[in-house]
Structures are given as C-alpha cells and as structure tokens.
Design a protein around this motif. Structure first.
Motif, PDB file in Angstrom:
ATOM      1  N   MET A   1      65.641  35.552  39.768  1.00 42.38           N
ATOM      2  CA  MET A   1      64.431  35.816  40.138  1.00 42.38           C
ATOM      3  C   MET A   1      64.229  37.304  39.681  1.00 42.38           C
ATOM      4  N   SER A   2      63.313  37.810  39.564  1.00 45.63           N
ATOM      5  CA  SER A   2      62.976  39.255  39.036  1.00 45.63           C
ATOM      6  C   SER A   2      61.992  39.622  40.277  1.00 45.63           C
ATOM      7  N   GLY A   3      62.343  41.039  40.768  1.00 44.33           N
ATOM      8  CA  GLY A   3      61.576  41.654  41.852  1.00 44.33           C
ATOM      9  C   GLY A   3      60.079  42.143  40.928  1.00 44.33           C
ATOM     10  N   LYS A   4      59.217  42.392  42.010  1.00 45.21           N
ATOM     11  CA  LYS A   4      57.911  42.681  41.599  1.00 45.21           C
ATOM     12  C   LYS A   4      57.071  43.409  42.656  1.00 45.21           C
ATOM     13  N   ILE A   5      56.207  44.145  42.412  1.00 47.45           N
ATOM     14  CA  ILE A   5      55.112  44.730  43.227  1.00 47.45           C
ATOM     15  C   ILE A   5      53.779  44.185  43.002  1.00 47.45           C
ATOM     16  N   THR A   6      53.067  43.522  43.645  1.00 47.25           N
ATOM     17  CA  THR A   6      51.690  43.272  43.439  1.00 47.25           C
ATOM     18  C   THR A   6      50.950  43.503  44.706  1.00 47.25           C
ATOM     19  N   THR A   7      49.370  43.667  44.373  1.00 45.52           N
ATOM     20  CA  THR A   7      48.519  43.686  45.473  1.00 45.52           C
ATOM     21  C   THR A   7      47.368  42.852  45.068  1.00 45.52           C
ATOM     22  N   HIS A   8      46.610  42.906  46.351  1.00 47.60           N
ATOM     23  CA  HIS A   8      45.245  42.053  46.458  1.00 47.60           C
ATOM     24  C   HIS A   8      44.362  42.673  47.481  1.00 47.60           C
ATOM     25  N   VAL A   9      43.097  42.849  46.733  1.00 45.50           N
ATOM     26  CA  VAL A   9      42.020  43.692  47.882  1.00 45.50           C
ATOM     27  C   VAL A   9      40.959  42.790  48.103  1.00 45.50           C
ATOM     28  N   LEU A  10      40.533  42.605  49.425  1.00 42.46           N
ATOM     29  CA  LEU A  10      39.534  42.122  49.965  1.00 42.46           C
ATOM     30  C   LEU A  10      38.445  42.862  50.580  1.00 42.46           C
ATOM     31  N   ASP A  11      37.197  42.871  50.250  1.00 44.61           N
ATOM     32  CA  ASP A  11      36.171  43.706  51.117  1.00 44.61           C
ATOM     33  C   ASP A  11      35.836  42.668  52.195  1.00 44.61           C
ATOM     34  N   ILE A  12      36.320  42.812  53.175  1.00 48.26           N
ATOM     35  CA  ILE A  12      35.873  41.844  54.402  1.00 48.26           C
ATOM     36  C   ILE A  12      34.574  41.919  54.992  1.00 48.26           C
ATOM     37  N   SER A  13      33.774  43.311  54.586  1.00 47.51           N
ATOM     38  CA  SER A  13      32.613  43.449  55.007  1.00 47.51           C
ATOM     39  C   SER A  13      31.589  42.431  54.205  1.00 47.51           C
ATOM     40  N   THR A  14      31.963  42.022  53.005  1.00 47.49           N
ATOM     41  CA  THR A  14      31.170  41.309  52.165  1.00 47.49           C
ATOM     42  C   THR A  14      31.669  39.761  52.254  1.00 47.49           C
ATOM     43  N   GLY A  15      33.039  39.494  52.507  1.00 48.73           N
ATOM     44  CA  GLY A  15      33.727  38.322  52.435  1.00 48.73           C
ATOM     45  C   GLY A  15      33.995  38.070  50.982  1.00 48.73           C
ATOM     46  N   LYS A  16      34.002  39.144  50.213  1.00 49.09           N
ATOM     47  CA  LYS A  16      34.497  38.900  48.705  1.00 49.09           C
ATOM     48  C   LYS A  16      35.558  39.674  48.151  1.00 49.09           C
ATOM     49  N   ALA A  17      36.107  39.460  47.136  1.00 47.88           N
ATOM     50  CA  ALA A  17      37.282  40.004  46.290  1.00 47.88           C
ATOM     51  C   ALA A  17      36.814  41.739  46.010  1.00 47.88           C
TER      52      ALA A  17
ATOM     53  N   ALA B   1      43.122  48.840  38.222  1.00 49.81           N
ATOM     54  CA  ALA B   1      41.907  48.641  38.731  1.00 49.81           C
ATOM     55  C   ALA B   1      41.912  46.843  38.870  1.00 49.81           C
ATOM     56  N   THR B   2      41.576  46.605  40.185  1.00 49.97           N
ATOM     57  CA  THR B   2      41.415  45.020  40.477  1.00 49.97           C
ATOM     58  C   THR B   2      40.458  44.333  39.566  1.00 49.97           C
ATOM     59  N   ASN B   3      40.689  43.200  39.282  1.00 43.63           N
ATOM     60  CA  ASN B   3      40.052  42.282  38.446  1.00 43.63           C
ATOM     61  C   ASN B   3      39.034  41.474  39.368  1.00 43.63           C
ATOM     62  N   GLY B   4      38.116  40.789  38.924  1.00 42.59           N
ATOM     63  CA  GLY B   4      37.112  40.071  39.584  1.00 42.59           C
ATOM     64  C   GLY B   4      37.718  39.291  40.667  1.00 42.59           C
ATOM     65  N   ASP B   5      38.940  38.830  40.848  1.00 42.59           N
ATOM     66  CA  ASP B   5      39.651  38.258  41.896  1.00 42.59           C
ATOM     67  C   ASP B   5      40.203  39.075  43.196  1.00 42.59           C
ATOM     68  N   GLY B   6      39.893  40.503  42.685  1.00 40.37           N
ATOM     69  CA  GLY B   6      40.524  41.359  43.845  1.00 40.37           C
ATOM     70  C   GLY B   6      42.202  41.867  43.405  1.00 40.37           C
ATOM     71  N   ARG B   7      42.579  41.183  42.335  1.00 42.51           N
ATOM     72  CA  ARG B   7      44.028  41.144  42.045  1.00 42.51           C
ATOM     73  C   ARG B   7      44.248  42.041  40.842  1.00 42.51           C
ATOM     74  N   LEU B   8      45.407  42.211  40.447  1.00 42.43           N
ATOM     75  CA  LEU B   8      45.730  42.876  39.299  1.00 42.43           C
ATOM     76  C   LEU B   8      46.083  41.583  37.992  1.00 42.43           C
ATOM     77  N   ASP B   9      45.912  42.011  36.719  1.00 39.59           N
ATOM     78  CA  ASP B   9      46.375  41.104  35.699  1.00 39.59           C
ATOM     79  C   ASP B   9      47.756  40.943  35.361  1.00 39.59           C
ATOM     80  N   ALA B  10      48.498  42.064  36.197  1.00 46.02           N
ATOM     81  CA  ALA B  10      49.953  42.012  35.793  1.00 46.02           C
ATOM     82  C   ALA B  10      50.546  42.781  37.114  1.00 46.02           C
ATOM     83  N   PRO B  11      51.933  42.476  37.407  1.00 41.08           N
ATOM     84  CA  PRO B  11      52.639  43.474  38.640  1.00 41.08           C
ATOM     85  C   PRO B  11      52.399  44.949  38.216  1.00 41.08           C
ATOM     86  N   LEU B  12      52.451  45.579  39.089  1.00 41.83           N
ATOM     87  CA  LEU B  12      52.356  47.027  39.272  1.00 41.83           C
ATOM     88  C   LEU B  12      53.680  47.571  38.672  1.00 41.83           C
ATOM     89  N   LEU B  13      54.758  46.873  39.267  1.00 38.90           N
ATOM     90  CA  LEU B  13      56.347  47.097  38.737  1.00 38.90           C
ATOM     91  C   LEU B  13      56.761  45.618  38.641  1.00 38.90           C
TER      92      LEU B  13
END
Length: 123
Positions: A1-17, A42-54
């Motif tokens: 298993m290879s380590g990685k750093i990922t993220t996901h951002v949600l705007d909870i004021s709108t309930g959307k990514a 920058a986050t994609n349409g799903d509020g995620r990144l297309d690849a790990p940050l690291l």
C-alpha cells in the motif's frame, strides 16, 4: 500500500460540493519554521481532486499544511453568503497535520459555510 494525501470540500451552506476551490499543500520544516509549497490545485465538480496531492515516494514523515482559499470561493458564490446573512471572515483556512506513516492514507476533508468550517480525518 502506498501512502497518499487527499481532500474533499463540501459547501454545507448549499449542500453541494465546493467545485473550483483553490488550495495549496505545504511542507513545514519544524526546526526552521520555513514552509515549502509542494502542490497547488483546485477541486473538481465533485469537490475532490483528480489526483492525490502527494503519494508514493513523495510522502515523507513530518508536518504538512493544507491551505484552502475559502474566502475567494465563497465570495464567488455570493448567493450563499447573502442567503446566510453572515460575513465570511475566514479567508484562508489552514489545516496543519502530521504524517507519521508514509504508507497511510491521510484524507483531510473540509466542510465550509459562511459562518464557519469543520474538518476531520476521513477515510
């Protein structure tokens, strides 16, 4: 298993990514206090990144900081700020964390709204 750093951002004021939120990953030198920019994204349409940050060999033990440009994102979406009737004072949101295992997955989500934010270690 290879380590990685990922993220996901949600705007909870709108309930959307939070699509299009800019962020940076920094590595901190604990001895000197200096920061080194590793990645901008920058986050994609799903509020995620297309690849790990690291990932893989680039993962090192130490302290990292994710900085989210929430102020610019929320000012772009002025409808959410106006609907909440709250001034968003958190322009940049830094989340500092330690990598203790270079083989682990460090998922650092951000929940953001004009009145505040929250984070946790995700899976």
């Amino acid at each position: 298993m290879s380590g990685k750093i990922t993220t996901h951002v949600l705007d909870i004021s709108t309930g959307k990514a939070a699509a299009g939120m800019e962020l940076e990953l920094w590595q901190l030198n604990e001895e000197s206090g200096e920061r080194r920019l590793l990645q901008s994204a920058a986050t994609n349409g799903d509020g995620r990144l297309d690849a790990p940050l690291l990932a893989g060999e680039d993962m090192k033990l130490g302290v990292y900081e994710l900085v989210f440009d929430a102020g610019r994102f929320l000012s772009r979406d002025s409808g959410a700020v106006q609907a909440a009737s709250i001034e968003f004072i958190f322009q940049q949101i830094p989340i500092r964390f330690r990598v203790k295992d270079t083989q682990a997955h460090y998922h650092i989500p951000l929940l953001v709204a004009p009145g505040g934010y929250s984070t946790y270690r995700g899976t």
